[in-house]
Motif scaffolding. Structure first.
Motif, short mmCIF file in Angstrom:
data_model
loop_
_atom_site.label_atom_id
_atom_site.label_comp_id
_atom_site.label_asym_id
_atom_site.label_seq_id
_atom_site.Cartn_x
_atom_site.Cartn_y
_atom_site.Cartn_z
N GLN A 4 0.84 -1.19 0.00
CA GLN A 4 0.00 0.00 0.00
C GLN A 4 0.88 1.25 0.00
OE1 GLN A 4 -4.09 -0.50 1.78
NE2 GLN A 4 -2.83 -1.19 3.50
N ARG A 5 0.27 2.37 -0.36
CA ARG A 5 0.99 3.64 -0.35
C ARG A 5 0.35 4.57 0.67
NH1 ARG A 5 2.25 6.62 -5.67
NH2 ARG A 5 3.75 7.51 -4.21
N VAL A 27 11.49 10.13 10.02
CA VAL A 27 11.44 8.67 9.98
C VAL A 27 10.57 8.20 8.82
CG1 VAL A 27 10.53 6.63 11.18
CG2 VAL A 27 11.90 8.31 12.44
N ALA A 28 9.39 8.78 8.70
CA ALA A 28 8.45 8.37 7.65
C ALA A 28 9.03 8.59 6.26
CB ALA A 28 7.14 9.15 7.80
N ASP A 29 9.82 9.63 6.11
CA ASP A 29 10.38 9.98 4.81
C ASP A 29 11.39 8.96 4.31
OD1 ASP A 29 10.10 11.80 2.74
OD2 ASP A 29 11.84 12.97 3.35
N THR A 30 11.83 8.05 5.16
CA THR A 30 12.81 7.04 4.75
C THR A 30 12.14 5.78 4.20
OG1 THR A 30 12.93 5.97 6.94
CG2 THR A 30 14.38 7.86 6.55
N PRO A 32 10.10 3.57 1.60
CA PRO A 32 9.53 3.47 0.26
C PRO A 32 8.03 3.21 0.38
CG PRO A 32 11.49 2.10 0.48
CD PRO A 32 11.13 2.54 1.86
N GLY A 33 7.26 3.90 -0.42
CA GLY A 33 5.83 3.74 -0.34
C GLY A 33 5.15 4.80 0.50
N VAL A 34 5.95 5.65 1.17
CA VAL A 34 5.41 6.74 1.97
C VAL A 34 5.76 8.07 1.31
CG1 VAL A 34 5.43 7.92 4.20
CG2 VAL A 34 5.55 5.43 4.12
N THR A 35 4.76 8.90 1.08
CA THR A 35 4.97 10.25 0.56
C THR A 35 4.67 11.25 1.66
OG1 THR A 35 4.25 9.57 -1.66
CG2 THR A 35 4.26 11.94 -1.19
N LEU A 177 1.16 -0.97 8.17
CA LEU A 177 0.23 -0.42 7.19
C LEU A 177 0.68 -0.69 5.77
CD1 LEU A 177 -0.54 3.00 8.90
CD2 LEU A 177 -2.19 1.16 8.52
N LEU A 178 1.95 -0.48 5.50
CA LEU A 178 2.47 -0.68 4.16
C LEU A 178 2.31 -2.12 3.69
CD1 LEU A 178 5.73 1.46 4.40
CD2 LEU A 178 3.82 1.91 2.87
#
Length: 205
Positions: A4-5, A27-30, A32-35, A177-178
């Protein structure tokens, strides 16, 4: 590979003072799959690109509002974003089904203690109650609303050694979640996503 994204709409009007949200954003910015979108940085004059923001929403499966609690609500930028981006015919109304089926939750921090946000506490309302307008926004737009992921007593969390555990929970939440390992039905039974994560961790032992 993420299943998921996740789109994190980050709003902090005084980022240089942030003790919690900046670290969680980094942390979230590292992942893949998180914008991660820093709304105050991207729109310093509040001139929001509505079409670009709507396209971001379409391209992601999970939407997150990340912000510090300001006067028991969101910073102004997030309200502006809601007012402009969640248009009739896109996010709600007969043909406004673009967000249907997506997951939504708030990742927030509060200066007050968790006890202050209990019924009868200093804040008079729980965090969930204070966020009910956002919950209703999620309901109207067809998203599945999850309880907030929150850190209380944020001002001294780092000094008291609580920030490290909070970051660990944040990583577990993002990974879960991902990879579709978070059960929305189970998570909704808890007041906070933090409590759900603790319960899941105990089950694994």
């Amino acid at each position: 590979m993420a299943d998921q994204r996740i789109l994190i709409l980050f709003a902090h009007p005084s980022l240089h003072r942030s003790k919690v949200n900046l670290r969680l954003m980094q942390v979230a910015d590292t992942y893949p799959g998180v914008t991660v979108v820093d709304l105050y940085q991207q729109y310093p004059t509040y001139l929001i690109d509505i079409e670009a923001e709507q396209q971001r929403l379409i391209e992601h499966d999970i939407i997150v509002f990340m912000f510090p609690l300001y006067w028991y609500s969101t910073p102004a930028m997030l309200k502006e974003w809601q007012d402009l981006v969640l248009e009739y015919g896109f996010a709600y109304g007969k043909k406004g089904t673009a967000l249907h089926g997506k997951l939504f939750f708030c990742a927030t921090s509060a200066g007050g203690t968790e006890q202050a946000f209990e019924n009868g506490g200093f804040a008079h309302f729980t965090l969930g109650q204070l966020l009910q307008p956002i919950e209703q926004m999620a309901n109207i737009t067809g998203m599945t609303y999850l309880p907030p992921f929150a850190l209380f007593g944020a001002r001294n969390a780092q000094e008291q050694g609580r920030l490290s555990e909070h970051k660990s929970q944040w990583k577990a939440l993002l990974s879960g979640l991902l990879q579709k390992r978070i059960n929305p039905t189970e998570a909704k039974q808890y007041e906070l996503l933090n409590h759900y994560l603790v319960a899941r961790a105990k089950e694994k032992k």
